[in-house]
Design a protein around this motif. Structure first.
Motif, PDB file in Angstrom:
ATOM      1  N   LEU A  33       0.831  -1.205   0.000  1.00 20.65           N
ATOM      2  CA  LEU A  33       0.000   0.000   0.000  1.00 20.65           C
ATOM      3  C   LEU A  33       0.867   1.256   0.000  1.00 20.65           C
ATOM      4  O   LEU A  33       0.538   2.242  -0.670  1.00 20.65           O
ATOM      5  CB  LEU A  33      -0.941  -0.001   1.200  1.00 20.65           C
ATOM      6  CG  LEU A  33      -2.007  -1.097   1.223  1.00 20.65           C
ATOM      7  CD1 LEU A  33      -2.890  -0.949   2.460  1.00 20.65           C
ATOM      8  CD2 LEU A  33      -2.861  -1.041  -0.041  1.00 20.65           C
ATOM      9  N   TRP A  34       1.973   1.234   0.740  1.00 21.52           N
ATOM     10  CA  TRP A  34       2.882   2.374   0.726  1.00 21.52           C
ATOM     11  C   TRP A  34       3.461   2.574  -0.675  1.00 21.52           C
ATOM     12  O   TRP A  34       3.540   3.702  -1.163  1.00 21.52           O
ATOM     13  CB  TRP A  34       4.021   2.173   1.721  1.00 21.52           C
ATOM     14  CG  TRP A  34       3.587   1.903   3.124  1.00 21.52           C
ATOM     15  CD1 TRP A  34       2.405   2.263   3.712  1.00 21.52           C
ATOM     16  CD2 TRP A  34       4.322   1.186   4.132  1.00 21.52           C
ATOM     17  NE1 TRP A  34       2.359   1.827   5.013  1.00 21.52           N
ATOM     18  CE2 TRP A  34       3.518   1.167   5.303  1.00 21.52           C
ATOM     19  CE3 TRP A  34       5.575   0.568   4.170  1.00 21.52           C
ATOM     20  CZ2 TRP A  34       3.947   0.553   6.482  1.00 21.52           C
ATOM     21  CZ3 TRP A  34       6.001  -0.037   5.337  1.00 21.52           C
ATOM     22  CH2 TRP A  34       5.181  -0.044   6.479  1.00 21.52           C
ATOM     23  N   ALA A  35       3.867   1.467  -1.297  1.00 18.08           N
ATOM     24  CA  ALA A  35       4.403   1.562  -2.653  1.00 18.08           C
ATOM     25  C   ALA A  35       3.323   2.004  -3.639  1.00 18.08           C
ATOM     26  O   ALA A  35       3.591   2.788  -4.555  1.00 18.08           O
ATOM     27  CB  ALA A  35       4.982   0.218  -3.084  1.00 18.08           C
ATOM     28  N   LEU A  36       2.089   1.521  -3.429  1.00 21.24           N
ATOM     29  CA  LEU A  36       0.992   1.863  -4.338  1.00 21.24           C
ATOM     30  C   LEU A  36       0.676   3.357  -4.281  1.00 21.24           C
ATOM     31  O   LEU A  36       0.479   4.001  -5.331  1.00 21.24           O
ATOM     32  CB  LEU A  36      -0.249   1.048  -3.993  1.00 21.24           C
ATOM     33  CG  LEU A  36      -1.503   1.316  -4.842  1.00 21.24           C
ATOM     34  CD1 LEU A  36      -1.212   1.075  -6.320  1.00 21.24           C
ATOM     35  CD2 LEU A  36      -2.665   0.440  -4.366  1.00 21.24           C
ATOM     36  N   ILE A  37       0.624   3.923  -3.087  1.00 18.97           N
ATOM     37  CA  ILE A  37       0.330   5.360  -3.004  1.00 18.97           C
ATOM     38  C   ILE A  37       1.490   6.161  -3.600  1.00 18.97           C
ATOM     39  O   ILE A  37       1.285   7.240  -4.184  1.00 18.97           O
ATOM     40  CB  ILE A  37       0.049   5.800  -1.542  1.00 18.97           C
ATOM     41  CG1 ILE A  37      -0.456   7.255  -1.510  1.00 18.97           C
ATOM     42  CG2 ILE A  37       1.279   5.662  -0.667  1.00 18.97           C
ATOM     43  CD1 ILE A  37      -1.678   7.525  -2.327  1.00 18.97           C
ATOM     44  N   GLY A  38       2.700   5.632  -3.510  1.00 12.55           N
ATOM     45  CA  GLY A  38       3.825   6.295  -4.157  1.00 12.55           C
ATOM     46  C   GLY A  38       3.691   6.284  -5.672  1.00 12.55           C
ATOM     47  O   GLY A  38       3.938   7.289  -6.344  1.00 12.55           O
ATOM     48  N   ILE A  39       3.283   5.153  -6.213  1.00 13.42           N
ATOM     49  CA  ILE A  39       3.073   5.051  -7.662  1.00 13.42           C
ATOM     50  C   ILE A  39       1.952   5.987  -8.100  1.00 13.42           C
ATOM     51  O   ILE A  39       2.079   6.718  -9.101  1.00 13.42           O
ATOM     52  CB  ILE A  39       2.749   3.594  -8.046  1.00 13.42           C
ATOM     53  CG1 ILE A  39       3.972   2.708  -7.805  1.00 13.42           C
ATOM     54  CG2 ILE A  39       2.296   3.500  -9.506  1.00 13.42           C
ATOM     55  CD1 ILE A  39       3.703   1.223  -7.950  1.00 13.42           C
ATOM     56  N   MET A  40       0.858   5.980  -7.350  1.00  9.56           N
ATOM     57  CA  MET A  40      -0.250   6.880  -7.677  1.00  9.56           C
ATOM     58  C   MET A  40       0.183   8.333  -7.581  1.00  9.56           C
ATOM     59  O   MET A  40      -0.173   9.173  -8.418  1.00  9.56           O
ATOM     60  CB  MET A  40      -1.431   6.612  -6.733  1.00  9.56           C
ATOM     61  CG  MET A  40      -2.043   5.227  -6.893  1.00  9.56           C
ATOM     62  SD  MET A  40      -3.239   4.814  -5.593  1.00  9.56           S
ATOM     63  CE  MET A  40      -4.601   5.903  -6.036  1.00  9.56           C
ATOM     64  N   GLY A  41       0.983   8.647  -6.558  1.00 10.85           N
ATOM     65  CA  GLY A  41       1.480  10.006  -6.405  1.00 10.85           C
ATOM     66  C   GLY A  41       2.390  10.413  -7.549  1.00 10.85           C
ATOM     67  O   GLY A  41       2.330  11.540  -8.043  1.00 10.85           O
ATOM     68  N   GLY A  42       3.241   9.485  -7.995  1.00  7.77           N
ATOM     69  CA  GLY A  42       4.116   9.778  -9.122  1.00  7.77           C
ATOM     70  C   GLY A  42       3.344  10.032 -10.403  1.00  7.77           C
ATOM     71  O   GLY A  42       3.687  10.924 -11.181  1.00  7.77           O
ATOM     72  N   ALA A 161       2.329   9.287   3.926  1.00 10.97           N
ATOM     73  CA  ALA A 161       3.095   8.719   2.815  1.00 10.97           C
ATOM     74  C   ALA A 161       2.705   9.367   1.490  1.00 10.97           C
ATOM     75  O   ALA A 161       3.553   9.622   0.633  1.00 10.97           O
ATOM     76  CB  ALA A 161       2.877   7.208   2.748  1.00 10.97           C
ATOM     77  N   GLY A 162       1.419   9.652   1.324  1.00 11.84           N
ATOM     78  CA  GLY A 162       0.972  10.355   0.125  1.00 11.84           C
ATOM     79  C   GLY A 162       1.559  11.754   0.050  1.00 11.84           C
ATOM     80  O   GLY A 162       1.981  12.219  -1.023  1.00 11.84           O
ATOM     81  N   MET A 163       1.585  12.450   1.183  1.00 11.51           N
ATOM     82  CA  MET A 163       2.192  13.780   1.219  1.00 11.51           C
ATOM     83  C   MET A 163       3.673  13.708   0.839  1.00 11.51           C
ATOM     84  O   MET A 163       4.169  14.531   0.058  1.00 11.51           O
ATOM     85  CB  MET A 163       2.042  14.385   2.616  1.00 11.51           C
ATOM     86  CG  MET A 163       0.614  14.672   3.042  1.00 11.51           C
ATOM     87  SD  MET A 163       0.486  15.112   4.798  1.00 11.51           S
ATOM     88  CE  MET A 163       1.556  16.567   4.884  1.00 11.51           C
ATOM     89  N   ALA A 164       4.369  12.722   1.391  1.00 15.07           N
ATOM     90  CA  ALA A 164       5.794  12.563   1.091  1.00 15.07           C
ATOM     91  C   ALA A 164       6.014  12.261  -0.390  1.00 15.07           C
ATOM     92  O   ALA A 164       6.971  12.752  -0.998  1.00 15.07           O
ATOM     93  CB  ALA A 164       6.384  11.447   1.953  1.00 15.07           C
ATOM     94  N   ALA A 165       5.134  11.452  -0.969  1.00 14.07           N
ATOM     95  CA  ALA A 165       5.257  11.125  -2.388  1.00 14.07           C
ATOM     96  C   ALA A 165       5.157  12.377  -3.250  1.00 14.07           C
ATOM     97  O   ALA A 165       5.879  12.527  -4.245  1.00 14.07           O
ATOM     98  CB  ALA A 165       4.172  10.119  -2.784  1.00 14.07           C
ATOM     99  N   SER A 206       9.029   5.147  -4.597  1.00 14.89           N
ATOM    100  CA  SER A 206       8.138   4.748  -5.700  1.00 14.89           C
ATOM    101  C   SER A 206       7.733   5.961  -6.528  1.00 14.89           C
ATOM    102  O   SER A 206       7.750   5.929  -7.765  1.00 14.89           O
ATOM    103  CB  SER A 206       6.893   4.055  -5.142  1.00 14.89           C
ATOM    104  OG  SER A 206       7.232   2.941  -4.355  1.00 14.89           O
ATOM    105  N   SER A 207       7.356   7.019  -5.853  1.00 13.56           N
ATOM    106  CA  SER A 207       6.917   8.235  -6.538  1.00 13.56           C
ATOM    107  C   SER A 207       8.035   8.816  -7.387  1.00 13.56           C
ATOM    108  O   SER A 207       7.806   9.265  -8.522  1.00 13.56           O
ATOM    109  CB  SER A 207       6.445   9.263  -5.503  1.00 13.56           C
ATOM    110  OG  SER A 207       6.150  10.496  -6.112  1.00 13.56           O
ATOM    111  N   TYR A 208       9.231   8.822  -6.854  1.00 13.66           N
ATOM    112  CA  TYR A 208      10.369   9.407  -7.558  1.00 13.66           C
ATOM    113  C   TYR A 208      10.623   8.693  -8.891  1.00 13.66           C
ATOM    114  O   TYR A 208      10.804   9.332  -9.935  1.00 13.66           O
ATOM    115  CB  TYR A 208      11.602   9.318  -6.663  1.00 13.66           C
ATOM    116  CG  TYR A 208      12.867   9.853  -7.282  1.00 13.66           C
ATOM    117  CD1 TYR A 208      12.987  11.197  -7.613  1.00 13.66           C
ATOM    118  CD2 TYR A 208      13.952   9.020  -7.526  1.00 13.66           C
ATOM    119  CE1 TYR A 208      14.154  11.691  -8.170  1.00 13.66           C
ATOM    120  CE2 TYR A 208      15.119   9.504  -8.084  1.00 13.66           C
ATOM    121  CZ  TYR A 208      15.222  10.834  -8.405  1.00 13.66           C
ATOM    122  OH  TYR A 208      16.365  11.323  -8.970  1.00 13.66           O
TER     123      TYR A 208
END
Length: 427
Positions: A33-42, A161-165, A206-208
């Motif tokens: 889920l952490w990785a998923l929100i990073g992907i969505m954020g990216g 985590a979404g904010m960080a992404a 993930s977002s990066y």
């Protein structure tokens, strides 16, 4: 239809749980889920950035005096979007909701935030895209947590985590973005939400990757700074002295913002008229001082490779401080982190013009660190972010400058929610 959707979601959660029931490693199912929100954020940040770049390129062609009616119209349109679709709130609201509402950020006004911020930033407002994207991606983290029935600290951590992404995508600094998302929320200590550190770091990485793949931005520093050579222990003490100038400019910025808040405090005037009026003022400043227009990402690079007189640098710094204050207090959407870095660099160039024999890169980085740490109270992440954004290879002097700005910041913070007291801004 709703029953089928809920059943599919339940089936998906069951499969994830079953597949990870035997897990000899440290990570849990929450990692995905952490990785998923990073992907969505990216994806969100990458798409937003591409649209923003095209709009900025198009609107930047507006010549001369026409910039004033352009920005007045932009303020009116953005205000109408907010008036019709809902007010998404400011950074105070985000911090309040993380602290006092269990980390739940409302995604219902994300469309309003995206549309209004694109208009405000692309037309030339002196605020950056970091704050709008933090709201959008952070609230998407809340939405994702609710879909998977997370509660308590797990829900709060996914929102953070979404904010960080979002921070990471725009700054290109996974560690700095993670720390900034935590530090901006603090009351006394950054470790208050230490449980969200790893979720924020995973989402940031993930977002990066996704953001770079979408936008094709490079992996190097954002701004090409003069080369910092021959570091010495004395640089730490000099950084503190230079940081005093950046801190003083930070105090000046906070003073201007509080005065401008009084100017736009009247609730009898609808938000779209307030933003149109502010657009006239910001546009007028941009007409007379073109480098004060926009949020400073490209303008900072231009300032670094050019030579200006001390008089012009002083004018540019004052114009930019006023433009940022008018932007963030009148309802225009955007964040002030990158604009503050721009002001810090201008202050550093001004100081160097008065002390030409001193180390220019050290002066620049010290003033940039001090002003941002003074205003946002984020000395740790500011140090890491500036090291990544500028390629400044020795972060020890930057640490001293950031701590100077932090400890000499006003007792009453600019972001009121950092006081740790529940306010009505979240309602």
């Amino acid at each position: 239809m709703k029953f089928r959707t809920r059943r599919r979601a339940l089936t998906l959660r069951t499969r994830v749980n079953d597949s990870l029931q035997f897990n000899p490693f440290v990570f849990s199912r929450l990692f995905f889920l952490w990785a998923l929100i990073g992907i969505m954020g990216g994806v969100l940040a990458g798409g937003y950035w591409i649209v923003l770049e095209h709009l900025m390129e198009w609107l930047a062609m507006v010549p001369g005096l026409w910039v004033i009616p352009l920005m007045a119209t932009a303020g009116l349109l953005a205000g109408l979007v907010i008036y019709k679709l809902g007010d998404p709130g400011e950074m105070d609201l985000i911090v309040n909701n993380i602290r006092f509402k269990g980390g739940q950020l409302d995604p219902r006004n994300n469309l309003s935030m995206i549309l209004s911020s694109l208009v405000c930033i692309a037309s030339g407002g002196s605020a950056g895209p970091e704050a709008p994207l933090v709201q959008v991606v952070g609230s998407t983290g809340t939405w994702l947590a609710q879909r998977f029935r997370l509660r308590g600290e797990d829900l709060r951590s996914l929102s953070i985590a979404g904010m960080a992404a979002a921070f990471t995508a725009l700054f290109g600094a996974p560690l700095g973005g993670s720390l900034f998302a935590l530090e901006i929320l603090h009351h006394r200590h950054v470790v208050e939400y230490y449980q969200a550190l790893i979720p924020a770091f995973v989402a940031s990485c993930s977002s990066y990757i996704i953001f770079v793949l979408i936008t094709h931005t490079g992996l190097g520093p954002t701004w090409q700074f003069p080369l910092y050579t021959s570091p010495s222990l004395n640089d730490c003490f000099l950084a503190v002295l230079y940081a005093l100038v950046g801190t003083a400019v930070g105090w000046l910025f906070i003073f201007i913002v509080r005065r401008c808040r009084g100017l736009f405090r009247s609730r009898r005037l609808p938000i779209y008229w307030r933003m149109a009026l502010s657009g006239i003022l910001i546009g007028t400043i941009a007409y007379f001082v073109p480098l004060s227009r926009y949020f400073g990402h490209d303008q900072l690079a231009e300032v670094l490779r050019s030579t200006f007189s001390p008089q012009f640098l002083l004018l540019l710094m004052g114009a930019k401080l006023l433009a940022i204050a008018l932007t963030v207090t009148s309802g225009w959407r955007g964040g002030f982190i990158i604009p503050l870095f721009f002001v810090g660099a201008v202050a550093g160039l001004l100081l160097h013009s008065l002390l030409p024999g001193h180390n220019l890169p050290l002066i620049l980085i010290s003033c940039m660190a001090a002003i941002n740490a003074c205003v946002t109270r984020t000395p740790i992440s500011t140090t890491v972010l500036l090291g990544t954004l500028t390629g400044f290879h020795s972060i020890v002097p930057v640490m001293f400058a950031s701590l100077t700005g932090f400890f000499l910041s006003p007792k009453m913070p600019l972001i009121n929610a950092q006081l740790g007291v529940h306010t009505d801004e979240e309602e």
